[in-house]
Design an enzyme around this catalytic site. Structure first.
Site, PDB file in Angstrom:
ATOM      1  N   GLY A 364       0.991  -1.139   0.093  1.00  0.00           N
ATOM      2  CA  GLY A 364      -0.134  -0.061   0.104  1.00  0.00           C
ATOM      3  C   GLY A 364       0.878   0.990   0.250  1.00  0.00           C
ATOM      4  CB  CYS A 365      -0.024   4.717  -0.105  1.00  0.00           C
ATOM      5  SG  CYS A 365      -0.964   5.047  -1.537  1.00  0.00           S
ATOM      6  CB  THR A 366       1.304   3.835   4.915  1.00  0.00           C
ATOM      7  OG1 THR A 366       0.137   2.920   5.065  1.00  0.00           O
ATOM      8  CG2 THR A 366       0.657   5.018   4.300  1.00  0.00           C
TER       9      THR A 366
END
Length: 390
Positions: A364-366
Site C-alpha cells: 500500500g501507500c504506507t
C-alpha cells in the site's frame, strides 16, 4: 630576537587569544585532542588541512594530523604525528596514538570496524536547517538486519545524548524491517525502557518515517540499516554540489558497539572542509559526552526491559524454515490489514491460510498490507496480533 623565539611568542599569544574566545563562547574546558588522517582524500591533502584549521578555529578542539606533514598555509598551527605517505603506516600511527591516549578520538577516511560496530552520522536536513542523526551509516551492528536496526536505535540515542540532546526523539525509516523494529521498541518502552518516539510531519503522524520526514528533520534520530543510512548521508551532504564534493553535515559519525570503547569517526574521500570540520567537532563533543559509556548504559537499560528475549525471538524466526501451506480457495478481498513488516508479510499470509482464511500480500501507500475478505477481518486481525505480525 630569533625566529624560534618569535614563533614561540606568537604561539603563546594565539593560545591566550583562543582561550579568551573559548571562554566567551562558554567553552571553558581543556581542548579535546582529535586525530585526523592527513592523506587519502580525493580532494587532496589541502582539503584535510583546511578542515582541520576550520575545526580548530570554531570549536574547543586540538587537531592532531596523522600522516605526511603538509607545508600548506596554517599547517604549523596544528600538531603532527608524522609518517610516510603510506596507508598502513598512517593506520598504525593512528592506532598507536589512540591506544596510548595521545589522541582521545580520531576522524578517519576508512576504518576496518569489526562486526557489531557501526557509526552514527549526522546530517543537516534541508527543509528546516535542522541537524538529524542517521543510525547508522557505516559498519554494521549485526548480521541480522532487524537486530542491527534495533541496536542502531540505542547507539543513535546514545550519540544524540553525548552531543547534548537530553531526550532525543526517535523515528524509524520505512524500510524493510521497520515495523518489526517499531514493535520491538514499543515492547521495550512498555517495560520501562526510556524512549521518546517522534512523529511524522504527515497528517497521519506516527514514528514510521517517510522521505518527507527526513527532509524536514522530523526527529532527532532516524533509524535505518547502515546501507540505507550511507546512501542518505551521501545525498544529504552532496546534493548541492552534484556529488563530487560533500559540503554539508558532520560526516558519517562516531563508532558505537557493545563493549567498544574507541571513538573513531568516519568521513569519505569526497568530504569537503566544512564536513571534515563538522566531523572533528562532533567527535570532540561525543568524547566530552562520554559516548562509549552512554552506549553501554542504553544497552543495559534495554536489557532490563527484555531486549535479550526479543533478540532471541528474532533469531528463532530468522532460522525457522518456511512451512508449506496450501492457499484456501480465492475470494474477493475488500479489506486490508496494515502495520505489518515486509520481511514477514508472506509468513503472515500463510498464518491466515492455515486458519482457512484466504489472504493476499500487497504493497500500500504506507507500506505492506494483507488483503482479506471483509467478513474475516476481525478474526484475521486477532490471529496476526497473536502471532506478533501486527
Amino acid at each position: 630576537m630569533t625566529e624560534d623565539t618569535k614563533r614561540l611568542l606568537g604561539t603563546a599569544l594565539k593560545e591566550i587569544v583562543d582561550a579568551a574566545c573559548a571562554a566567551e563562547r562558554g567553552d571553558t574546558g581543556p581542548r579535546v585532542r582529535i586525530g585526523l588522517l592527513a592523506s587519502g582524500s580525493e580532494l587532496g591533502p589541502e582539503e584535510l588541512l583546511r578542515g582541520a584549521l576550520l575545526a580548530q578555529e570554531s570549536s574547543p578542539v586540538q587537531v592532531v594530523m596523522i600522516g605526511p606533514r603538509s607545508s600548506g598555509e596554517g599547517a604549523k598551527e596544528l600538531l603532527w604525528i608524522e609518517t610516510p605517505d603510506c596507508e598502513e603506516d598512517i593506520s598504525r600511527a593512528m592506532e598507536k596514538a589512540l591506544g596510548e591516549g595521545e589522541i582521545e578520538g580520531c576522524v578517519a577516511l576508512h576504518y576496518p570496524f569489526p562486526l557489531g560496530v557501526t557509526t552514527i552520522g549526522k546530517v543537516l536536513t534541508p527543509a528546516r536547517g535542522k541537524g538529524m542523526f542517521l543510525a547508522s551509516t557505516t559498519g554494521t551492528a549485526s548480521a541480522n538486519r532487524v537486530e542491527a536496526m534495533l541496536r542502531n536505535t540505542f547507539y543513535g540515542i546514545a550519540t544524540a545524548k553525548a552531543s547534548g540532546i537530553a531526550d532525543p526523539t526517535v523515528g524509524i525509516l520505512n524500510v524493510e524491517g521497520a515495523q518489526t523494529v517499531f514493535k520491538a521498541l514499543k515492547k521495550l518502552q512498555e517495560k520501562g525502557y526510556a524512549l521518546t518516539f517522534g512523529s511524522s510531519v504527515r497528517r497521519d503522524g506516527g514514528a514510521i518515517l517517510r522521505g518527507n520526514d527526513i527532509l524536514a528533520g522530523a526527529v532527532d534520530v532516524c533509524v535505518a540499516d547502515s546501507l540505507t543510512g550511507n546512501v542518505l548521508m551521501k545525498m544529504f551532504s552532496a546534493f548541492t554540489t552534484g556529488g563530487g564534493y560533500e559540503a554539508t553535515g558532520w560526516g558519517y559519525g562516531p563508532s558505537c558497539g557493545e563493549g567498544w570503547n574507541r571513538i573513531v569517526s568516519i568521513i569519505s574521500r569526497a568530504s569537503g572542509a566544512p564536513v571534515i570540520a563538522g566531523a572533528v567537532a562532533l567527535t570532540a563533543r561525543t568524547v566530552r559526552g562520554e559516548l562509549s559509556r552512554l552506549v553501554q548504559e542504553e544497552l543495559r537499560s534495554a536489557r532490563k526491559a527484555g531486549l535479550d528475549a526479543i533478540l532471541e525471538g528474532l533469531a528463532a524466526r530468522t532460522q525457522s524454515t518456511v512451512e508449506a501451506v496450501a492457499s484456501p480457495p480465492a475470494e474477493p478481498t475488500d479489506e486490508e490489514i496494515h502495520g505489518l513488516d515486509v520481511l514477514s508479510i508472506e509468513e503472515a499470509v500463510r498464518e491466515l491460510w492455515k486458519a482457512g482464511i484466504y489472504a493476499e500480500s500487497a504493497m500500500g501507500c504506507t507500506g505492506p498490507v494483507v488483503k482479506i475478505p471483509g467478513r474475516h477481518k476481525e478474526t484475521a486481525e486477532e490471529l496476526l496480533r497473536r502471532g506478533g505480525y501486527c
